[in-house]
Design an enzyme around this catalytic site. Structure first.
Site, PDB file in Angstrom:
ATOM      1  N   ASN A  10      47.335  74.607  28.943  1.00  0.00           N
ATOM      2  CA  ASN A  10      45.959  74.077  29.089  1.00  0.00           C
ATOM      3  C   ASN A  10      45.041  74.478  27.859  1.00  0.00           C
ATOM      4  OD1 ASN A  10      43.373  73.135  29.847  1.00  0.00           O
ATOM      5  ND2 ASN A  10      43.695  74.115  32.006  1.00  0.00           N
ATOM      6  N   ARG A  94      48.302  69.500  29.746  1.00  0.00           N
ATOM      7  CA  ARG A  94      46.993  69.104  30.447  1.00  0.00           C
ATOM      8  C   ARG A  94      46.385  68.153  29.425  1.00  0.00           C
ATOM      9  NH1 ARG A  94      42.196  71.767  33.926  1.00  0.00           N
ATOM     10  NH2 ARG A  94      41.468  69.667  34.720  1.00  0.00           N
ATOM     11  N   HIS A 182      39.515  65.203  36.876  1.00  0.00           N
ATOM     12  CA  HIS A 182      40.016  66.126  37.918  1.00  0.00           C
ATOM     13  C   HIS A 182      41.092  65.671  38.724  1.00  0.00           C
ATOM     14  CE1 HIS A 182      36.222  68.617  37.853  1.00  0.00           C
ATOM     15  NE2 HIS A 182      36.854  69.202  37.167  1.00  0.00           N
ATOM     16  N   ARG A 242      26.926  71.368  32.700  1.00  0.00           N
ATOM     17  CA  ARG A 242      26.592  69.670  32.644  1.00  0.00           C
ATOM     18  C   ARG A 242      25.682  69.239  33.887  1.00  0.00           C
ATOM     19  NH1 ARG A 242      32.924  68.391  32.937  1.00  0.00           N
ATOM     20  NH2 ARG A 242      33.528  70.723  32.790  1.00  0.00           N
ATOM     21  N   GLU A 380      46.502  72.953  39.530  1.00  0.00           N
ATOM     22  CA  GLU A 380      46.792  71.833  38.408  1.00  0.00           C
ATOM     23  C   GLU A 380      47.955  72.341  37.860  1.00  0.00           C
ATOM     24  OE1 GLU A 380      42.740  72.929  37.927  1.00  0.00           O
ATOM     25  OE2 GLU A 380      42.242  70.900  37.401  1.00  0.00           O
TER      26      GLU A 380
END
Ligand code: ADP
Length: 396
Positions: A10, A94, A182, A242, A380
């Site tokens: 990742n 990823r 996601h 964000r 993940e």
């Protein structure tokens, strides 16, 4: 003999996180995990075994620019090193954006890489870094199988009506549409839910991924129906730094009246807003929950309020709700936030079990609750490892 395994990478702008998985009981289990961080400032490599013990560590010192190239080379050398019990069989990555064409995990080829490079403008802060290790490995170890797993792919089942912005359709056709993110987290949660609640898993679920990035997803019968992130990972809920959704008129105002250009607005929306921007204190939910400062309280109130509204919207998109699932850093760890979200959702049939919630679940609704609420830790990386094994070995 060395045990073959799958490396999951990742890669972000300043760090590469990794896990190394080997076969165990017909699934995959992590035997090594770690990261190289501070890629451009003070690089630091650390690797731990499955029990969390440090097995290797290296620091390069202030001012060293190791970059993705140096980090990947170091990681490859670490895995190859004499004494390593493991052999690198395949690498899973990823990749934040698969665009319109890449809607399931794919084996990396030079053509795929070129196609993914064309999506950089859609995710300029993530995509280039995700692709850097893919390019390096393709160049230096072309025979090593690599698989790209996309954060957008799980949402490929969203209908056109959920994808459209109400703008001229030539822009939609050119790719200006809602993709959702996601996806690897939601896919993992969907795969884990049947073991807890098979009826809800076959029905209507809203999953809340509440981490540094924050989104929610409506999942009907295991398929993504709608989600709060869209064209980019800045849409939807307020996040650590964000903004989440804004009236688009705000952007025009900032350009016209504050003379902000695209880069300045990008910095504002991605790095200076959300919990950090509202509180002026921190992007970390723990700090805000511990603070007495009224601005911290406002930030938490807005966070919870927006979740409350999006939950109504996502339940409406499915025409009902059987279960609410919490995951990621805040969702897995903050009983206080879960409690507020569940209490706000009483009208949807959720009755919180306060004791179970304080204990972290997994079930946090009462036995009599019409709608269930669960805490399911996301994974993940395991999802990526499973996809990589399936693609490389042609398994189901
Ligand atoms: P990322 O999206 O970077 O993977 P995580 O899923 O690790 O992030 O989530 C990070 C967020 O989780 C931070 O806001 C952090 O404050 C929050 N968090 C972690 N533990 C707790 C806790 N015990 N209580 C409240 N928030 C927590």
């Amino acid at each position: 003999m060395k045990q073959p395994g799958i490396l999951v990478l990742n890669a972000g702008s300043s760090s590469i996180k990794f896990l190394f998985f080997v076969e165990q009981n017909d699934d995959l289990a992590p035997v090594l995990r770690g990261q190289v961080e501070g890629l451009h400032t003070a690089p630091h490599f650390i690797a731990r075994d499955g029990a969390g013990r440090v097995v290797d560590e290296k620091r390069w010192g202030e001012g060293t620019a190791l970059g993705h190239q140096g980090a990947v080379a170091h990681l490859a050398a670490f895995l190859r090193a004499e004494g390593s019990n493991y052999a690198l069989h395949a690498v899973g990555h990823r990749v934040v954006h698969g665009g319109m064409d890449h809607v399931q995990p794919e084996r990396v080829t030079p053509d795929l890489l070129r196609s993914l490079e064309r999506l950089v403008p859609l995710a300029p802060l993530h995509q280039p870094h995700n692709l850097a290790p893919i390019r390096l490995l393709l160049e230096h170890q072309p025979d090593l199988p690599q698989v790209a797993c996309f954060d957008t792919a799980f949402h490929a089942t969203n209908e056109d009506v959920a994808r459209r912005f109400a703008i001229p359709s030539d822009l939609h056709d050119a790719g200006v549409r809602r993709y959702g993110f996601h996806g690897l987290s939601y896919e993992y949660v969907s795969a884990a839910l049947p073991a807890h609640d098979p009826a809800a898993a076959a029905g209507k679920v809203v999953a809340c991924h509440l981490g540094n990035g924050v989104s929610m997803c409506a999942i009907d019968g295991g398929r993504s129906v709608a989600n709060t992130m869209g064209f980019t990972a800045v849409e939807g809920l307020p996040m650590g730094t964000r903004s989440g959704s804004l009236d688009p008129g705000v952007l025009l105002y900032l350009m016209d009246e504050r003379k902000m250009d695209a880069r300045a607005i990008e910095k504002l929306l991605y790095s200076q807003s959300g919990l950090l921007g509202m509180s002026g204190i921190s992007s970390d939910m723990r700090n805000l929950l511990e603070s007495d400062d009224p601005r911290a309280r406002t930030a938490v109130d807005v966070f919870v309020y927006r979740i409350r509204r999006e939950l109504g919207s996502l339940a409406a998109a499915m025409g009902g709700l059987d279960a609410l699932v919490f995951t990621a850093g805040i969702g897995e760890n903050s009983a206080a936030i879960r409690e507020r979200v569940c209490r706000d959702a009483a009208w949807l049939g959720i009755e919180l079990d306060a004791k179970a919630n304080a204990a972290g679940g997994p079930r946090i609704s009462t036995a009599a609750s019409r709608t269930a609420a669960w805490v399911i830790p996301t994974n993940e990386e395991l999802m990526i490892a499973r996809h990589t094994r399936r693609v490389v070995e042609g398994r189901d």
